[in-house]
Each structure stands twice: as C-alpha cells, then as structure tokens.
Design a protein around this motif. Structure first.
Motif, PDB file in Angstrom:
ATOM      1  N   THR A 221      34.664  34.469  49.225  1.00 13.69           N
ATOM      2  CA  THR A 221      36.096  34.535  48.297  1.00 13.69           C
ATOM      3  C   THR A 221      36.114  35.742  47.555  1.00 13.69           C
ATOM      4  OG1 THR A 221      35.693  32.149  47.994  1.00 13.69           O
ATOM      5  CG2 THR A 221      37.180  33.091  46.306  1.00 13.69           C
ATOM      6  N   GLN A 222      37.377  36.052  47.617  1.00 11.03           N
ATOM      7  CA  GLN A 222      37.949  37.393  46.986  1.00 11.03           C
ATOM      8  C   GLN A 222      38.893  36.808  45.516  1.00 11.03           C
ATOM      9  OE1 GLN A 222      40.981  39.707  48.040  1.00 11.03           O
ATOM     10  NE2 GLN A 222      40.679  41.196  46.612  1.00 11.03           N
ATOM     11  N   THR A 223      38.391  37.410  44.421  1.00 11.27           N
ATOM     12  CA  THR A 223      39.311  37.265  43.430  1.00 11.27           C
ATOM     13  C   THR A 223      39.914  38.703  42.926  1.00 11.27           C
ATOM     14  OG1 THR A 223      37.451  37.321  41.642  1.00 11.27           O
ATOM     15  CG2 THR A 223      38.070  35.251  42.765  1.00 11.27           C
ATOM     16  N   GLY A 224      40.920  38.640  42.446  1.00 14.19           N
ATOM     17  CA  GLY A 224      41.694  39.932  41.991  1.00 14.19           C
ATOM     18  C   GLY A 224      42.638  40.592  42.676  1.00 14.19           C
ATOM     19  N   GLY A 225      43.852  40.722  42.261  1.00 17.97           N
ATOM     20  CA  GLY A 225      44.994  41.047  43.149  1.00 17.97           C
ATOM     21  C   GLY A 225      45.220  42.481  43.239  1.00 17.97           C
ATOM     22  N   PRO A 226      46.232  42.714  43.918  1.00 18.36           N
ATOM     23  CA  PRO A 226      46.346  44.244  44.181  1.00 18.36           C
ATOM     24  C   PRO A 226      46.812  45.077  42.922  1.00 18.36           C
ATOM     25  CG  PRO A 226      47.734  42.778  45.678  1.00 18.36           C
ATOM     26  CD  PRO A 226      47.077  42.109  44.551  1.00 18.36           C
TER      27      PRO A 226
END
Length: 414
Positions: A221-226
């Motif tokens: 899972t990845q969290t954190g937007g561009p």
C-alpha cells in the motif's frame, strides 16, 4: 494462500540490518530460515539447521564462499549446497550428497528480497495487504481521530501537542467522517482502488471524491499524494498463520531547488508498541493501527463479524485473494507475476493518485490537504505523531522539511 505468496519476491529484512548482524534467524511464510551475508557481499537464505547434528545455523560463521556451522565446521553455500565437511575424509564425496533449503535473494532499495517459490524463473512485483487495514478507508475517524484526542487528554498533553486545532492530524481525521455518502471499490490492473464519496448535503464541505491509498497486489500500500514531501509504502509480509512482518518504507523528497544529500545506506529501526511498563503506546498513528490489528486476535472467526457499508473494500479484497488463489490452484499465474522480462512494466502502480481528472472531482488527501499536512511539517513539531519519530534519519528529514518551507516562502515573496 501460502502457494499464492510464493509466487512473489518478498522483502525479508533491511539490508542495513544484515550488514550489521551478518547472520540472523528469520521466519517467513511459515519457514524458519537463516539469512546471512558474506564478506564479499554474497547473501544467502537457507534452512535453519545443519543436517549433521541439527545445530542451529543462526550461530554460524560467515566464511569465504558460504556459512559454516559453529559445531563441526560444515559449510553451505548460498544455494544450500554443502561445500565442506572439514573433519570428514578429504577424499570422500560425502559432502556432495548433503544440502539444505536455499532460496535466491537480492538487494534492492535497501531491502533484502527472497523468492521462495518453486523454480527461480519468476519475476514478480512485490507489492498489498496481509491484514486488512488497507481495505478500510474510514477507520481514521475514530482510531486516529477520537482515540488520539482521548489519549492526549488522558496524558494531559492535548494542548501541548494539538493546540492549533487545524494542523494536528486528529482534527483532520475526525473531519473525514462528515458527509459520507457512500464508499467505492474497483479492480485495477495491478490491485484495487477504493475511497469515499462525500456529499455536501450530508454535511461535507463540498461534493467530492476522496481516493484512499494505492493498493498493489498482494501486500503493498502507498500513502501520500503527488507533491507530498513524505511518501510511505506499507509492506505486510506473512511470517506464518498468526504473525505479519509490517514494513514501513518511508521516502522523503524535496523539489529540485532544494538539494538532498545522497544516503550511503538506508537506515532501519524497530517501532516500539509498548512502553517500559508494558502498557500499549497509543499516541502515534502506526501504534494505533497496530493495536487495533493485534486486538482482533491471532486467528479470528470472521463469520462472527457484522459488516456494514464501510466494509465494502474489505469484502472486495477478500474476494480478490480468493480469486487469485483459485488461479494458482488451477496451475495459472496470479496477478503481478511476470515470467517474461519484456512484459514486466518499469513501474507497478495503482492508477491515478490524487489527480483532478474531471471538473469537480479532487481527492481530499494529497498535496496541500489538511489530512496529510502534518507529515510535511515535522520541522514544526509534528514528527512525534507517527512512527517516524523513532527513525535515525529524523534530524535530516526535519532539516529537509525546514529548507523546503524556506524555499517556498522565498518563492512566494519573489
């Protein structure tokens, strides 16, 4: 499920830890193994016992060409083949008939990865959930909102740590419970996407869609937007039927105008979940997650659950695992297994993340949002609110965020 997981390269330990310890016992996918690193940089992942007198190889000696048993000196190469039995007859080919389990390992991105499947010709994306928190977009409201507030109040630290009422994550998390119209979940090429539809009529500040974390099958899972300074990849590796090795892989990035020193190695650290008196730590985000998972028990009878509308992504994720297990049972390759390097993408991703694709649709999380901003403001005292506070690189991270802040202020004045 075990056969499914053995179709992927799996991270087993941080490289820096192996450099420091050289030989260590590990348990992955229900197997007790020994991970080692030789002076020439070769790494191995082999069975945990010497087949001579069954002494544990965790006490082995890393030698030229292999790991030597501490008891009688039998040595095994990284593939598990015995290459020396020094106290036996020098002319006896005895050693050639002796071998233990050996799995291929590679280093990438500061992690040691192993392939534990049959054969060694599979290239796989190692990326999604072993426990199910990643399929739960709404748990933040209470777990990281109301509980956080309650814990800080009991400690007498609410005013000290969350005085502004805006920047602290607990206030933003509680706000995400306002105006939920429905949840959505969809399959993607490499995993799943899910999120929340908000309605102004029901109490949200506007009608909008919030996409919740990128999920890549089977356990990433990845969290954190561009544009966010801090990006986090959560990797949940199955240890056995009742334990999960949870890796928080943190990346901190600055814009081109803010130089960042290249690290010689990627540091690692263990995150404590209990204080010195054995009481659960609940005053940072990851610990709150961990105790919610642990409290469900080692193996829970899920037929006792009463699922609601917010559990739609949980149901989807469970079915996705079942579908991929059936593919393996039928002799096929599950999602994100690539046997031909030419077909393997350079980047495995979960689709558009936090991007405005059409007018009126923008995610809450991401660049500039209240929900994520505390993780971009560690230089303002907010590093204490998540597991990053224990990290050895935190002084450099705080300095990076400070310099980014200064660069943005300077650009605004220009």
């Amino acid at each position: 499920m075990g056969e499914l997981m053995r179709r992927y390269w799996i991270p087993v330990r941080p490289t820096a830890q192996l450099v420091k310890e050289e030989v260590m016992a590990v348990r992955i996918l229900g197997e007790d193994l020994v991970l080692f690193r030789l002076a020439d940089g070769q790494m191995g992942l082999v069975g945990d016992r010497c087949p001579h007198r069954m002494t544990e190889l965790r006490y082995g000696i890393p030698d030229t060409g292999g790991l030597r048993c501490c008891y009688h000196g039998w040595m095994f190469n990284p593939a598990g083949q015995c290459i020396e039995t020094p106290l036996e007859s020098a002319n006896d080919p005895f050693k050639d008939r002796i071998r233990i389990k050996g799995y291929p390992v590679q280093e990438m991105g500061g992690l040691v990865w192993a392939y534990m499947g049959a054969g060694t010709d599979a290239l796989a994306a190692a990326v999604g959930p072993c426990h199910e928190n990643t399929g739960d977009p709404t748990h933040s409201v209470y777990l990281h909102g109301n509980l956080f507030e309650y814990v800080l109040q009991k400690q007498g630290k609410l005013e000290e740590r969350a005085a502004d009422g805006q920047m602290h994550t607990l206030y933003a998390r509680m706000k995400t419970g306002n105006g939920i119209e429905s949840l959505y979940v969809n399959p993607t090429r490499y995993g799943m996407e899910k999120g929340i539809n908000y309605s102004k009529e029901l109490g949200a500040d506007r009608d909008h869609v919030s996409r919740h974390a990128t999920v890549i099958f089977p356990f990433y899972t990845q969290t954190g937007g561009p544009g966010m300074v801090r990006q986090e990849f959560q990797i949940r590796v199955p240890v056995d039927d009742t334990n999960t090795y949870h890796i928080n892989y943190g990346c901190y990035m600055g814009p081109e105008e803010v130089p960042v020193t290249v690290q010689e190695s990627i540091p690692y650290y263990d995150v404590p979940l209990f204080d010195d008196d054995g009481k659960p730590l609940l005053d940072f985000v990851l610990a709150q997650d961990a105790h919610a998972w642990i409290s469900q028990g080692p193996i829970m009878d899920r037929t006792q659950e009463h699922l609601g509308r917010t559990d739609m992504p949980i149901v989807f994720m469970r079915r996705q695992f079942e579908e991929q297990m059936r593919i393996v049972e039928d002799g096929g390759d599950p999602m994100n297994v690539f046997r031909d390097p030419a077909t393997m993408p350079s980047l495995i991703h979960g689709g558009h993340w936090d991007e405005r694709e059409e007018e009126g649709k923008a995610a809450v999380t991401g660049k500039g949002s209240d929900l994520s901003s505390f993780r971009g403001a560690y230089h303002k005292g907010y590093a204490i609110d998540d597991a990053d506070r224990y990290g050895p690189a935190m002084p450099q991270v705080i300095d990076l965020m400070r310099r980014i802040d200064e660069a943005q202020e300077e650009a605004a004045r220009a």
